[in-house]
Motif scaffolding. Structure first.
Motif, PDB file in Angstrom:
ATOM      1  N   LEU A 220      31.716   2.595  11.120  1.00 29.17           N
ATOM      2  CA  LEU A 220      30.281   2.798  11.326  1.00 29.17           C
ATOM      3  C   LEU A 220      29.535   2.491  10.038  1.00 29.17           C
ATOM      4  O   LEU A 220      29.952   2.904   8.947  1.00 29.17           O
ATOM      5  CB  LEU A 220      30.002   4.238  11.762  1.00 29.17           C
TER       6      LEU A 220
ATOM      7  N   SER B  69      27.841  -0.006  14.885  1.00 27.66           N
ATOM      8  CA  SER B  69      29.272   0.131  15.148  1.00 27.66           C
ATOM      9  C   SER B  69      29.985  -1.181  14.838  1.00 27.66           C
ATOM     10  O   SER B  69      29.407  -2.259  14.982  1.00 27.66           O
ATOM     11  CB  SER B  69      29.488   0.502  16.620  1.00 27.66           C
TER      12      SER B  69
ATOM     13  N   TRP C 180      33.123   4.180  17.874  1.00 30.15           N
ATOM     14  CA  TRP C 180      31.685   4.211  17.579  1.00 30.15           C
ATOM     15  C   TRP C 180      30.875   3.276  18.475  1.00 30.15           C
ATOM     16  O   TRP C 180      29.653   3.242  18.356  1.00 30.15           O
ATOM     17  CB  TRP C 180      31.443   3.855  16.108  1.00 30.15           C
ATOM     18  N   ASP C 181      31.525   2.534  19.353  1.00 29.54           N
ATOM     19  CA  ASP C 181      30.779   1.608  20.214  1.00 29.54           C
ATOM     20  C   ASP C 181      29.883   2.354  21.203  1.00 29.54           C
ATOM     21  O   ASP C 181      28.774   1.917  21.504  1.00 29.54           O
ATOM     22  CB  ASP C 181      31.746   0.696  20.980  1.00 29.54           C
TER      23      ASP C 181
END
Length: 206
Positions: free
Chosen positions: A99, A86, A138-139
């Motif tokens: 990503l 990420s 996306w973390d």
């Protein structure tokens, strides 16, 4: 006589409402409608554009920092690129969720592994800020999001080139004529995008 009096009383409010309506329409055209300001606060909406220049300035500063890291970066090994990471892409309108995936992709998804596989780098990340999508998307991705990417890897994989390790200081991935250049800066992967944007990837999510 009483009937006429009643009609006269009713006629006054009607005329008054008509006048108010005309005044409201005039005010609306001038952008100062009281009703509009009550139902849809005009001054609250003005606040968002005022923050944009600072966000853009911060994005440019971060992009400049990433450019410096990219220039001073080193060539990553394949093991550094394996996995899903990420990060952020710094666009002209601000940072966006991004990503990075480095994995083996079937040469022919329909045939599966018997057709062979190739190590490829695929990147996801919009080239401008998307309203409603947080930069942290996306973390901490949910399983549904990761499953979607797993499916996309096989669907989009054939349109990306083999990861090119032949350059002296970087690794290159291509989609058509567009080239994405990757370097390592400490524990981060720093990417230069085809349009000149920079991004970095700092958290392994798979």
């Amino acid at each position: 006589m009483k009937k006429l009096a009643v009609l006269a009383v009713l006629a006054v409010p009607a005329a008054a409402y008509a006048q108010i309506g005309e005044e409201a329409a005039l005010n609306a055209r001038q952008g100062f409608s009281i009703l509009s300001s009550v139902r849809f606060p005009v001054f609250q909406k003005v606040a968002a554009p005022l923050a944009a220049p600072k966000a853009a300035a911060d994005a440019k500063l971060a992009a400049a920092d990433l450019e410096t890291l990219f220039i001073g970066g080193t060539k990553p090994a394949e093991k550094d690129l394996r996995g899903w990471f990420s990060g952020r892409r710094f666009t002209q309108t601000g940072p966006t969720a991004a990503l990075f995936t480095g994995s083996d992709v079937y040469n022919d998804p329909k045939q599966g592994p018997i057709a062979g596989k190739t190590f490829k780098i695929l990147l996801w990340g919009a080239d401008k800020v998307i309203e409603g999508q947080p930069e942290t998307y996306w973390d901490e991705p949910g399983s549904a999001a990761l499953d979607a990417i797993a499916w996309n890897l096989q669907e989009q994989g054939p349109s990306w080139s083999r990861a090119d390790f032949t350059l002296e200081r970087s690794v290159v991935s291509r989609k058509g004529q567009a080239a994405y250049e990757v370097k390592k800066a400490g524990d981060w992967l720093v990417v230069k995008y085809p349009n000149g944007d920079y991004g970095y990837y700092f958290k392994k999510v798979r």
